[in-house]
Design an enzyme around this catalytic site. Structure first.
Site, PDB file in Angstrom:
ATOM      1  N   SER A   1      20.528  64.401  34.506  1.00  0.00           N
ATOM      2  CA  SER A   1      20.697  65.454  35.430  1.00  0.00           C
ATOM      3  C   SER A   1      20.667  64.486  36.887  1.00  0.00           C
ATOM      4  CB  SER A   1      19.561  66.694  35.998  1.00  0.00           C
ATOM      5  OG  SER A   1      19.868  67.370  36.752  1.00  0.00           O
TER       6      SER A   1
ATOM      7  N   TYR B   1      11.851  70.675  37.152  1.00  0.00           N
ATOM      8  CA  TYR B   1      12.784  70.222  36.427  1.00  0.00           C
ATOM      9  C   TYR B   1      13.183  68.414  37.098  1.00  0.00           C
ATOM     10  CZ  TYR B   1      17.540  70.495  34.638  1.00  0.00           C
ATOM     11  OH  TYR B   1      18.316  70.101  34.229  1.00  0.00           O
TER      12      TYR B   1
HETATM   13  P1  NAP Z   1      21.950  76.535  28.194  1.00  0.00           P
HETATM   14  O1  NAP Z   1      23.493  77.233  28.103  1.00  0.00           O
HETATM   15  O2  NAP Z   1      20.749  77.101  28.543  1.00  0.00           O
HETATM   16  O3  NAP Z   1      21.493  76.040  26.418  1.00  0.00           O
HETATM   17  C1  NAP Z   1      20.398  75.648  26.762  1.00  0.00           C
HETATM   18  C2  NAP Z   1      19.874  74.967  25.002  1.00  0.00           C
HETATM   19  O4  NAP Z   1      18.774  74.968  24.665  1.00  0.00           O
HETATM   20  C3  NAP Z   1      20.782  76.477  23.971  1.00  0.00           C
HETATM   21  O5  NAP Z   1      21.448  75.786  23.528  1.00  0.00           O
HETATM   22  C4  NAP Z   1      18.577  76.496  23.589  1.00  0.00           C
HETATM   23  O6  NAP Z   1      18.977  77.635  22.264  1.00  0.00           O
HETATM   24  C5  NAP Z   1      18.822  75.557  23.546  1.00  0.00           C
HETATM   25  N1  NAP Z   1      17.027  74.817  23.450  1.00  0.00           N
HETATM   26  C6  NAP Z   1      16.291  75.857  24.199  1.00  0.00           C
HETATM   27  N2  NAP Z   1      14.988  75.485  24.223  1.00  0.00           N
HETATM   28  C7  NAP Z   1      15.029  74.720  23.569  1.00  0.00           C
HETATM   29  C8  NAP Z   1      13.598  74.100  22.290  1.00  0.00           C
HETATM   30  N3  NAP Z   1      12.498  74.262  22.330  1.00  0.00           N
HETATM   31  N4  NAP Z   1      14.661  73.781  21.580  1.00  0.00           N
HETATM   32  C9  NAP Z   1      15.756  73.954  20.855  1.00  0.00           C
HETATM   33  N5  NAP Z   1      16.949  73.971  21.206  1.00  0.00           N
HETATM   34  C10 NAP Z   1      16.329  74.515  23.021  1.00  0.00           C
HETATM   35  O7  NAP Z   1      21.985  75.359  28.951  1.00  0.00           O
HETATM   36  P2  NAP Z   1      23.425  73.946  29.703  1.00  0.00           P
HETATM   37  O8  NAP Z   1      23.509  74.029  30.653  1.00  0.00           O
HETATM   38  O9  NAP Z   1      23.681  73.850  28.409  1.00  0.00           O
HETATM   39  O10 NAP Z   1      22.306  72.240  29.707  1.00  0.00           O
HETATM   40  C11 NAP Z   1      22.251  71.719  28.447  1.00  0.00           C
HETATM   41  C12 NAP Z   1      21.342  70.545  28.675  1.00  0.00           C
HETATM   42  O11 NAP Z   1      22.012  69.978  29.739  1.00  0.00           O
HETATM   43  C13 NAP Z   1      19.810  70.401  29.507  1.00  0.00           C
HETATM   44  O12 NAP Z   1      19.259  69.681  29.369  1.00  0.00           O
HETATM   45  C14 NAP Z   1      19.860  70.610  31.115  1.00  0.00           C
HETATM   46  O13 NAP Z   1      18.906  70.895  31.211  1.00  0.00           O
HETATM   47  C15 NAP Z   1      21.484  69.839  31.308  1.00  0.00           C
HETATM   48  N6  NAP Z   1      21.762  69.681  32.184  1.00  0.00           N
HETATM   49  C16 NAP Z   1      22.421  70.698  32.444  1.00  0.00           C
HETATM   50  C17 NAP Z   1      23.236  71.445  34.300  1.00  0.00           C
HETATM   51  C18 NAP Z   1      24.095  72.598  34.597  1.00  0.00           C
HETATM   52  O14 NAP Z   1      24.051  72.511  35.020  1.00  0.00           O
HETATM   53  N7  NAP Z   1      24.224  73.534  33.404  1.00  0.00           N
HETATM   54  C19 NAP Z   1      22.801  69.927  34.520  1.00  0.00           C
HETATM   55  C20 NAP Z   1      22.800  68.816  34.596  1.00  0.00           C
HETATM   56  C21 NAP Z   1      22.033  68.876  33.197  1.00  0.00           C
HETATM   57  P3  NAP Z   1      18.347  79.372  22.097  1.00  0.00           P
HETATM   58  O15 NAP Z   1      19.815  80.219  22.847  1.00  0.00           O
HETATM   59  O16 NAP Z   1      18.972  79.610  20.904  1.00  0.00           O
HETATM   60  O17 NAP Z   1      17.437  78.751  22.972  1.00  0.00           O
END
Ligand code: NAP
Length: 247
Positions: A146, A160
């Site tokens: 991130s 985070y």
């Molecule tokens: P999201 O929509 O909240 O999706 C999170 C995913 O991770 C879901 O599929 C969830 O599965 C899974 N998950 C959560 N805890 C888990 C665990 N302990 N074991 C296995 N799976 C788990 O998040 P996203 O925004 O797509 O984020 C994906 C990545 O991008 C993350 O690493 C986040 O830090 C990073 N990121 C996001 C942003 C942003 O603005 N969105 C920015 C920078 C970085 P379930 O629903 O089945 O629990």
């Protein structure tokens, strides 16, 4: 076009960035293991979309923070799809929001267990299968970091941000450790992406600070991840690729 012998595991593939990676990888010919933690219906929907489009995918439940779950995730992928050639460490949570002086230990431990230890455990299992040192045929790993690793997240997401800084160091350290073993290790560093990671209202509150004044889409992050996995990035390793619309 990627050969169909390529096998990808994407953690947290049931929605958001991970779901976009799964769908995009399948379009490029990867067989995809769509990992999720609890939301089976969402993971099944991602798999159904891939299969409907003519691709190959399976959904596998596993908590990346639990070692035995991670070992089973990789063993089930071996059985269902074959030896993994690509890993996207995408599963992650925001953890406790607010100032550090209000944070309790348990949520901090959970945050680091998922975002940092989970990435390391999955990577360990991938290296054991990919490394030429272990008889593997090589592979590529992309970690999802991130921009907050650089910005710090003061006032809301310092813990985070610290997990993502750990991911950055892990990425370029491991990249050097396995550089002669056929494995490339990179990270993407997204800015604000429109997913369900954000509690209601957070996205709108953050947008004025985004240079493009809009959030990124999951597919815009997935495209960069797929490039890093591909042979087009054959001399790219240890890189942290910003996908933040300008900051
Ligand atoms: P999201 O929509 O909240 O999706 C999170 C995913 O991770 C879901 O599929 C969830 O599965 C899974 N998950 C959560 N805890 C888990 C665990 N302990 N074991 C296995 N799976 C788990 O998040 P996203 O925004 O797509 O984020 C994906 C990545 O991008 C993350 O690493 C986040 O830090 C990073 N990121 C996001 C942003 C942003 O603005 N969105 C920015 C920078 C970085 P379930 O629903 O089945 O629990």
């Amino acid at each position: 076009m990627i050969a169909s012998s390529q096998v990808l595991i994407v953690t947290g593939g049931s929605r958001g960035i991970g779901a976009a990676v799964a769908a995009g990888a399948a379009r490029h010919g990867y067989a995809v293991a769509v990992n999720y933690k609890g939301n089976r219906a969402r993971a099944d929907a991602v798999v159904a979309g891939i299969v409907k489009a003519g691709g190959k995918a399976v959904a596998i439940a596993a908590d990346v923070a639990h070692e035995s779950d991670v070992e089973r995730l990789f063993a089930e992928t071996d059985q269902a799809l074959g030896r993994v050639t690509a890993l996207v460490n995408n599963a992650g949570i925001l953890g406790p929001l607010g100032r550090l002086d209000a944070a309790a230990a348990a949520p901090l431990e959970e945050l680091f267990a998922i975002n940092v230890i989970g990435t390391m455990l999955c990577t360990r299992e991938a290296v054991k299968r990919m490394s030429t040192k272990h008889g593997g045929g090589g592979g590529a790993i992309v970690n999802v970091s991130s921009v907050l690793a650089r910005l710090g997240g003061a006032g809301e997401t310092v813990p985070y941000a610290a997990t993502k800084a750990a991911i950055d160091t892990f990425t370029f350290g491991l990249a050097q450790e396995v550089a002669t073993e056929g494995i490339r290790v990179n990270a993407v560093s997204p800015g604000i992406v429109d997913t369900e990671l954000h509690p209601a209202g957070r996205l709108a509150r953050l947008l004025p600070g985004a240079p493009m004044k809009r959030p990124g889409r999951p597919d815009e992050v997935a495209n960069a991840i797929l490039w890093l996995l591909s042979s087009e990035a054959s001399y790219v390793s240890g890189a942290i690729l910003g996908i933040s619309g300008g900051r």
